[in-house]
Design a protein around this motif. Structure first.
Motif, short mmCIF file in Angstrom:
data_model
loop_
_atom_site.label_atom_id
_atom_site.label_comp_id
_atom_site.label_asym_id
_atom_site.label_seq_id
_atom_site.Cartn_x
_atom_site.Cartn_y
_atom_site.Cartn_z
N THR A 166 0.81 -1.22 0.00
CA THR A 166 0.00 0.00 0.00
C THR A 166 0.84 1.26 0.00
O THR A 166 0.32 2.35 -0.21
CB THR A 166 -0.96 0.04 1.20
N ARG A 167 2.16 1.14 0.23
CA ARG A 167 3.03 2.32 0.07
C ARG A 167 2.98 2.83 -1.36
O ARG A 167 3.32 3.98 -1.62
CB ARG A 167 4.48 1.98 0.44
N ALA A 168 2.54 1.95 -2.30
CA ALA A 168 2.45 2.35 -3.71
C ALA A 168 1.03 2.71 -4.13
O ALA A 168 0.78 3.03 -5.27
CB ALA A 168 2.97 1.21 -4.59
N PHE A 169 0.08 2.67 -3.19
CA PHE A 169 -1.31 2.99 -3.53
C PHE A 169 -1.54 4.49 -3.44
O PHE A 169 -1.18 5.13 -2.46
CB PHE A 169 -2.28 2.32 -2.55
N GLY A 170 -2.17 5.04 -4.46
CA GLY A 170 -2.56 6.45 -4.42
C GLY A 170 -3.80 6.64 -3.57
O GLY A 170 -4.40 5.65 -3.14
N PRO A 171 -4.21 7.86 -3.30
CA PRO A 171 -3.52 9.10 -3.65
C PRO A 171 -2.31 9.36 -2.76
O PRO A 171 -2.22 8.84 -1.65
CB PRO A 171 -4.58 10.17 -3.42
N PHE A 172 -1.39 10.18 -3.29
CA PHE A 172 -0.16 10.51 -2.56
C PHE A 172 -0.19 11.93 -2.02
O PHE A 172 -0.77 12.83 -2.63
CB PHE A 172 1.06 10.34 -3.48
N VAL A 173 0.46 12.09 -0.89
CA VAL A 173 0.71 13.42 -0.32
C VAL A 173 2.22 13.56 -0.36
O VAL A 173 2.92 13.01 0.49
CB VAL A 173 0.22 13.48 1.13
N GLY A 174 2.75 14.27 -1.36
CA GLY A 174 4.19 14.25 -1.55
C GLY A 174 4.62 12.82 -1.85
O GLY A 174 4.06 12.16 -2.73
N VAL A 175 5.58 12.32 -1.08
CA VAL A 175 6.05 10.94 -1.31
C VAL A 175 5.19 9.92 -0.58
O VAL A 175 5.37 8.71 -0.76
CB VAL A 175 7.51 10.76 -0.83
N TYR A 216 -3.15 6.02 1.78
CA TYR A 216 -3.64 4.70 2.20
C TYR A 216 -2.72 4.14 3.27
O TYR A 216 -3.17 3.72 4.35
CB TYR A 216 -3.70 3.77 0.98
N PHE A 217 -1.42 4.11 2.98
CA PHE A 217 -0.46 3.57 3.95
C PHE A 217 -0.50 4.35 5.25
O PHE A 217 -0.50 3.76 6.34
CB PHE A 217 0.95 3.59 3.37
N MET A 218 -0.53 5.67 5.14
CA MET A 218 -0.51 6.51 6.35
C MET A 218 -1.69 6.20 7.27
O MET A 218 -1.55 6.11 8.49
CB MET A 218 -0.54 7.99 5.95
N CYS A 219 -2.88 6.03 6.66
CA CYS A 219 -4.09 5.80 7.47
C CYS A 219 -3.95 4.63 8.43
O CYS A 219 -4.33 4.72 9.59
CB CYS A 219 -5.28 5.51 6.56
N PHE A 220 -3.42 3.51 7.93
CA PHE A 220 -3.49 2.27 8.71
C PHE A 220 -2.17 1.91 9.39
O PHE A 220 -2.09 0.89 10.06
CB PHE A 220 -3.97 1.12 7.82
N ASN A 221 -1.15 2.74 9.19
CA ASN A 221 0.15 2.41 9.78
C ASN A 221 0.68 3.51 10.68
O ASN A 221 1.86 3.53 11.03
CB ASN A 221 1.15 2.07 8.66
#
Lengths: 422, 422
Positions: free
Chosen positions: A54-63, A67-72
């Motif tokens: 999910t580090r590669a799932f959009g949408p992105f905020v900068g780098v 998705y990743f930020m929400c659950f990690n």
């Protein structure tokens, strides 16, 4: 990678608990997010180079992937190369010091890597070993891949969701993953509790399909008793009326007045007390029978004013009602704001993203319901700190500095070759 | 009332934990059902005469409500008259010996009865006191009534559920109640765990709306980043294709082939490898862009054979897929049967009803995954046994035999007069 190590205990009821988290994507990470929100230290073990898919799932905020930020949020990250003896040794040390293992590979993957539950039950009997998979680790379907939509379809909720004269719809959130994640947390916490008495870990085996069945409410029992297959009812409650959506001048909203008292109060609040006196609406049963006419009569009133007018009047009268909020409206919802349910999460960059916070409000939790952004980890951000920590706790262990470049040369590691076949 | 007392410890990780359960209808009883399934002793405190409202909800199996049976299996029942000094004394004794209190009244009701969290935190600081309400016990909405459908509408899930060109639909199960129930269990268990270290109870305050927000997955973050309001997508995944339902000769089923490898395997399994070579389907992005044509092309194939034919072929190839099962099909589902997910519950009568079992499969739980029907209690069935037990533990307590008739004469008791205004 300037993130600080979080080896000091976090506040919260699970303070002092360490979770070694091999999971990726949604069900596992959501499970360990709930544990982290409650104060557990979660060490996320990721593959070199790319990490959680999910580090590669959009949408992105900068780098950063939103998705990743929400659950990690609030987790630490370390990349391990399972082919490297040194990293295998490091993993053994992490297993020695953790309380909980969570993984959501297909059954068999962890066994092939040498970290299956049977092995760890022998070498690390204190661990609560938790698997979340589509169908669980037993039964004829256990080897099949199970995605959220697969278990939503197979488990029955799609057959109950949507309008009766339309095709079945998917629940608009990943009900299959999130339901399994929550039952996973419950299994883990009950095992941690019982471990305080018998000093034994446990094996927790969560199948997403099982969880779907468990969340079907009375649908199974109703079919068993009545022999009628439950189906979709669109927006209404099949046995209560009015208990559905109504059109106001500017949009639709929900009124739930499923008993005679509430119906009376509703009629008054709508300025139409005569509605409650009509022979065809005198009881809930009659209102269910005459639902179409009831909706027409109510909408003849509600259509004359904007939604907020009616919601204010109904709230004043104590009649349950609600606008059908779109997601944008949650950010300014006074109740969610008052309950600190909109939180900020930061990744590697400076820009935070807003998402929902921890809904478990506890007296011991007030200090962890954060005012500042929670951080999701950069890939492998905590490797150095974790190595230092293991060194400090045992001088005999000689860590190797290991950065992404080292391993990209040697190709994908065994852990995630196996995983990518999932 | 021939039911035996269950004062001997039940097996399971929560063995030894006693829950005093004031809750009724769904969110609270589901929460305590999960605790009972894990081995806790749950004493359900009910109003005289009628008990939990759901005892009157159809359908019935003889005298038993299937609704009540589903969510109250394995619990004990006692009726209390809060106006009676003797019953208030009995309640104090029960509070002395319980670990957890669960209630799902409107905020203020328990306080008015004299059993609010602040009072109990002083007199019974060991208790984990848990409230489940529509909006939680703080914030501007806390006094409003919150039903499942109210929070489904207000929390955003309805705006995401259903077909894009149709009205928002309700999730076909009580997602609002059940989500809150599960977060409630998580809060309780984390507090029980931390109590093993600091010997302090806790206050757990669950708002159904908060839980809805927490279950919106990435919808909030996506809106925050992109500024586009997420909406309904019917049966498909908005950014993966094929990831939706397809028509076979005899009905619809789901295929989830959201990456290139799975798409290739799917095309082969459907006997149409050329599909994967079409320029317009070469990548997932292209497939999403050309979704309509993709669905048409796939249905031209799947429509020629019955669903099971395709499901067998896709399973063989490792492509995630599923029939859209209706509820009746769950009873014979080989995986659910193999996982003991269909259980029988008995009430007062002999006839059992089938419902979903406990989805938390644990090593320590094998002994409690029952082969025989679990029993839901007759109203007040455990009063005598509980009185005897309190007598045995403290000779000074003189219980009064109290049957339903006694109290029907005195009218509804204060506890449930307050409750009925909820």
């Amino acid at each position: 990678m300037a993130q600080t190590n979080e080896t000091e205990k976090k506040p919260g009821p699970l303070s002092g608990i360490t979770v070694l988290d091999f999971s990726r994507v949604l069900a596992g990470p959501y499970c360990t997010m709930v544990l982290a929100d409650l104060g557990a230290r979660v060490i996320k073990v990721e593959r070199f180079g790319t990490g959680d898919d999910t580090r590669a799932f959009g949408p992105f905020v900068g780098v950063d992937s939103a998705y990743f930020m929400c659950f990690n949020r609030g987790k630490e990250s370390i990349s391990l190369d399972i082919k490297s003896p040194r990293d295998r040794e490091l993993l053994e040390r992490l297993l020695d010091s953790c309380d909980v293992v969570v993984e959501n590979f297909r059954p068999g993957v962890m066994e092939r890597l040498g970290y299956g539950p049977e092995r760890l039950a022998k070498t690390h009997p204190h661990i609560v070993y938790t698997s979340i998979s589509g169908f669980g680790h037993s039964g004829p379907f256990s080897e099949l891949p199970g995605y959220d939509m697969v278990v939503q379809a197979m488990g029955g909720v799609m057959s109950l969701t949507g309008w009766p004269d339309e095709e079945p719809a998917r629940v608009g959130t990943s009900f299959g993953d999130l339901g399994a994640a929550l039952f996973g947390v419950v299994g883990i916490l009950s095992a941690l509790y019982s471990r305080t008495r018998d000093a034994q870990g446990a094996r927790v085996d969560i199948g997403m399909l099982d969880c779907q069945a468990a969340l079907m409410e009375t649908a199974l029992a109703r079919y068993d008793v009545e022999g009628v297959v439950p189906t979709r009812t669109g927006d209404n409650h099949p046995s209560l009326a009015p208990f559905e959506t109504f059109m106001a001048a500017d949009g639709k909203f929900v009124i739930c007045a499923g008993n005679d008292t509430l119906f009376l109060l509703m009629a008054d609040a709508l300025g139409s007390p005569h509605l409650a006196l009509k022979a065809e609406f005198l009881t809930n049963d009659l209102r269910v029978q005459n639902r179409q006419q009831l909706v027409r009569d109510i909408e003849a009133i509600t259509g004359t004013q904007p939604m907020q007018h009616w919601i204010d009047a109904l709230n004043e009268a104590g009649v349950p009602c609600a606008p059908i909020n779109t997601i944008d409206r949650l950010f300014s919802h006074p109740q969610l704001l008052a309950r600190n349910m909109i939180v900020k999460v930061k990744g590697e960059g400076e820009r935070a993203v807003r998402t929902a916070g921890n809904p478990i409000k506890m007296s011991t939790l007030s200090e962890v319901d954060p005012e500042v952004p929670i951080q999701s980890p950069a890939l492998n951000a905590h490797r150095e700190a974790i190595l230092e920590e293991l060194m400090a706790s045992n001088g005999a262990y000689a860590p190797t500095t290991h950065d992404d470049g080292d391993v990209d040369d040697t190709g994908p590691d065994a852990l995630y070759q196996a995983a990518s076949a999932v």
